[in-house]
Design a protein around this motif. Structure first.
Motif, PDB file in Angstrom:
ATOM      1  N   SER A   2       0.823  -1.203   0.000  1.00  0.00           N
ATOM      2  CA  SER A   2       0.000   0.000   0.000  1.00  0.00           C
ATOM      3  C   SER A   2       0.858   1.253   0.000  1.00  0.00           C
ATOM      4  CB  SER A   2      -0.927   0.019   1.227  1.00  0.00           C
ATOM      5  OG  SER A   2      -0.163   0.170   2.399  1.00  0.00           O
ATOM      6  N   ALA A   3       0.330   2.292  -0.565  1.00  0.00           N
ATOM      7  CA  ALA A   3       1.072   3.554  -0.650  1.00  0.00           C
ATOM      8  C   ALA A   3       1.336   4.158   0.718  1.00  0.00           C
ATOM      9  CB  ALA A   3       0.279   4.559  -1.509  1.00  0.00           C
ATOM     10  N   LEU A   4       0.501   3.835   1.697  1.00  0.00           N
ATOM     11  CA  LEU A   4       0.711   4.361   3.028  1.00  0.00           C
ATOM     12  C   LEU A   4       2.067   3.966   3.567  1.00  0.00           C
ATOM     13  CD1 LEU A   4      -2.777   3.755   4.665  1.00  0.00           C
ATOM     14  CD2 LEU A   4      -1.687   5.958   4.256  1.00  0.00           C
ATOM     15  N   VAL A   5       2.427   2.710   3.378  1.00  0.00           N
ATOM     16  CA  VAL A   5       3.699   2.229   3.893  1.00  0.00           C
ATOM     17  C   VAL A   5       4.854   2.912   3.184  1.00  0.00           C
ATOM     18  CG1 VAL A   5       5.177   0.214   4.175  1.00  0.00           C
ATOM     19  CG2 VAL A   5       2.722   0.029   4.555  1.00  0.00           C
ATOM     20  N   VAL A   6       4.769   2.984   1.867  1.00  0.00           N
ATOM     21  CA  VAL A   6       5.849   3.599   1.102  1.00  0.00           C
ATOM     22  C   VAL A   6       6.042   5.041   1.524  1.00  0.00           C
ATOM     23  CG1 VAL A   6       6.627   4.226  -1.211  1.00  0.00           C
ATOM     24  CG2 VAL A   6       5.421   2.080  -0.853  1.00  0.00           C
ATOM     25  N   ALA A   7       4.937   5.768   1.628  1.00  0.00           N
ATOM     26  CA  ALA A   7       5.035   7.186   1.922  1.00  0.00           C
ATOM     27  C   ALA A   7       5.566   7.453   3.314  1.00  0.00           C
ATOM     28  CB  ALA A   7       3.655   7.841   1.775  1.00  0.00           C
ATOM     29  N   SER A   8       5.233   6.598   4.266  1.00  0.00           N
ATOM     30  CA  SER A   8       5.615   6.875   5.642  1.00  0.00           C
ATOM     31  C   SER A   8       7.019   6.422   5.979  1.00  0.00           C
ATOM     32  CB  SER A   8       4.628   6.209   6.608  1.00  0.00           C
ATOM     33  OG  SER A   8       4.607   4.821   6.402  1.00  0.00           O
ATOM     34  N   VAL A   9       7.533   5.405   5.282  1.00  0.00           N
ATOM     35  CA  VAL A   9       8.881   4.943   5.576  1.00  0.00           C
ATOM     36  C   VAL A   9       9.905   5.731   4.793  1.00  0.00           C
ATOM     37  CG1 VAL A   9      10.427   2.950   5.585  1.00  0.00           C
ATOM     38  CG2 VAL A   9       8.019   2.646   6.096  1.00  0.00           C
ATOM     39  N   ALA A  10       9.527   6.191   3.594  1.00  0.00           N
ATOM     40  CA  ALA A  10      10.460   6.951   2.783  1.00  0.00           C
ATOM     41  C   ALA A  10      10.691   8.326   3.395  1.00  0.00           C
ATOM     42  CB  ALA A  10       9.883   7.117   1.374  1.00  0.00           C
ATOM     43  N   VAL A  39      11.910  -2.829   7.992  1.00  0.00           N
ATOM     44  CA  VAL A  39      13.321  -2.441   8.002  1.00  0.00           C
ATOM     45  C   VAL A  39      13.460  -1.144   7.205  1.00  0.00           C
ATOM     46  CG1 VAL A  39      15.674  -3.137   7.430  1.00  0.00           C
ATOM     47  CG2 VAL A  39      13.999  -4.864   8.140  1.00  0.00           C
ATOM     48  N   PRO A  40      13.812  -0.036   7.859  1.00  0.00           N
ATOM     49  CA  PRO A  40      13.836   1.252   7.164  1.00  0.00           C
ATOM     50  C   PRO A  40      15.066   1.430   6.294  1.00  0.00           C
ATOM     51  CG  PRO A  40      14.587   1.537   9.408  1.00  0.00           C
ATOM     52  CD  PRO A  40      14.166   0.083   9.277  1.00  0.00           C
ATOM     53  N   GLY A  41      14.962   2.390   5.386  1.00  0.00           N
ATOM     54  CA  GLY A  41      16.086   2.759   4.548  1.00  0.00           C
ATOM     55  C   GLY A  41      16.831   3.940   5.124  1.00  0.00           C
ATOM     56  N   ALA A  42      17.469   4.703   4.252  1.00  0.00           N
ATOM     57  CA  ALA A  42      18.301   5.824   4.685  1.00  0.00           C
ATOM     58  C   ALA A  42      17.469   6.932   5.328  1.00  0.00           C
ATOM     59  CB  ALA A  42      19.073   6.377   3.491  1.00  0.00           C
ATOM     60  N   TYR A 100      19.916  -0.467  13.192  1.00  0.00           N
ATOM     61  CA  TYR A 100      21.224  -0.044  12.717  1.00  0.00           C
ATOM     62  C   TYR A 100      21.231   1.463  12.513  1.00  0.00           C
ATOM     63  CZ  TYR A 100      19.532   0.463   7.824  1.00  0.00           C
ATOM     64  OH  TYR A 100      18.879   0.850   6.681  1.00  0.00           O
ATOM     65  N   GLN A 101      22.414   2.025  12.372  1.00  0.00           N
ATOM     66  CA  GLN A 101      22.544   3.455  12.128  1.00  0.00           C
ATOM     67  C   GLN A 101      22.388   3.675  10.630  1.00  0.00           C
ATOM     68  OE1 GLN A 101      26.378   5.367  12.879  1.00  0.00           O
ATOM     69  NE2 GLN A 101      25.312   7.056  13.878  1.00  0.00           N
ATOM     70  N   THR A 102      21.224   4.129  10.228  1.00  0.00           N
ATOM     71  CA  THR A 102      20.961   4.286   8.800  1.00  0.00           C
ATOM     72  C   THR A 102      21.818   5.426   8.237  1.00  0.00           C
ATOM     73  OG1 THR A 102      19.180   5.900   9.057  1.00  0.00           O
ATOM     74  CG2 THR A 102      18.580   3.560   9.173  1.00  0.00           C
TER      75      THR A 102
END
Length: 225
Positions: free
Chosen positions: A16-24, A123-126, A159-161
């Motif tokens: 869902s777009a919700l996940v993409v938008a909130s983690v990015a 698991v988050p990105g940068a 981890y330290q992103t």
């Protein structure tokens, strides 16, 4: 059949777009928040037996760790970090592990882990840190609501992103650092909840972490964003 339908439902929710938008996070190039000192946590990063009592005791113990870290941040003069830590120990929050050292590590549970038969590990990105953790939390809560009562989401800031615009964001060093911790977490989770189906939800740079961790932990599906 029921298990397959549950898996499909979880996968749709993940996409869902919700996940993409909130983690990015925006590619802003902003500097990382200044690291602040923090006490050595009294609790380990292992996952306890997934009984209601054991989990409740762990959440209470982690609140005590957060109180000590908040006091240290306040003494250091970092009001932003202190305010963030105060939010983590609000009533109803289920922080499984917190370590404020080296930029901060945090695992938070959304849903009832003692009864879950499906678990998604975000698991988050940068660009995600303790100080702007609300981005990861927002995606995790959205996914948990969309996945049903028997599903649990774990926000894994282990981890330290790297910052969004940095050499670290285009090299594998941070991913290699994170993979070991993520593999250990997945193994602990599997031992605590052996019958539960686990899915890694990996955003951007976090996909590199997941790819490395999945080779050392059996039974985890991967969804990349």
């Amino acid at each position: 059949m029921a298990s397959r339908l549950s898996g499909i439902r979880l996968r749709r929710a993940v996409l869902s777009a919700l996940v993409v938008a909130s983690v990015a996070v925006p590619v802003s190039g902003a500097a990382r928040p200044a690291e602040v000192p923090a006490p050595v946590p009294a609790t380990s990063g292992t996952v306890p037996v997934a009984s209601a009592q054991a989990l409740s005791e762990r959440y209470d113990a982690t609140r005590a760790v957060l109180v000590a870290a908040e006091r240290t941040a306040t003494a250091h003069g970092d009001g932003k970090r202190a305010a963030a830590l105060r939010e983590f120990r609000a009533p109803g929050r289920q922080v499984l592990t917190f370590d404020g050292r080296d930029g901060g590590r945090l695992f938070e549970v959304f849903g009832d882990l003692s009864t879950a038969d499906r678990i998604a590990v975000m698991v988050p990105g940068a660009g995600v840190s303790v100080d702007n953790y609300w981005r990861l939390r927002s995606g995790s809560t959205s996914l948990q609501r969309a996945s049903g009562d028997r599903a649990v989401v774990v926000a894994w800031l282990g981890y330290q992103t790297p910052t969004t615009v940095s050499l670290a964001a285009v090299t594998s060093g941070r991913a290699e650092e994170a993979a070991s911790g993520l593999t250990s977490f997945l193994r602990d989770l599997g031992a605590s909840k052996p019958a539960a189906r686990t899915t890694l939800v990996c955003h951007s740079y976090g996909s590199a972490d997941c790819a490395r961790a999945a080779s050392g932990a059996q039974g985890a599906d991967i969804v990349r964003q």
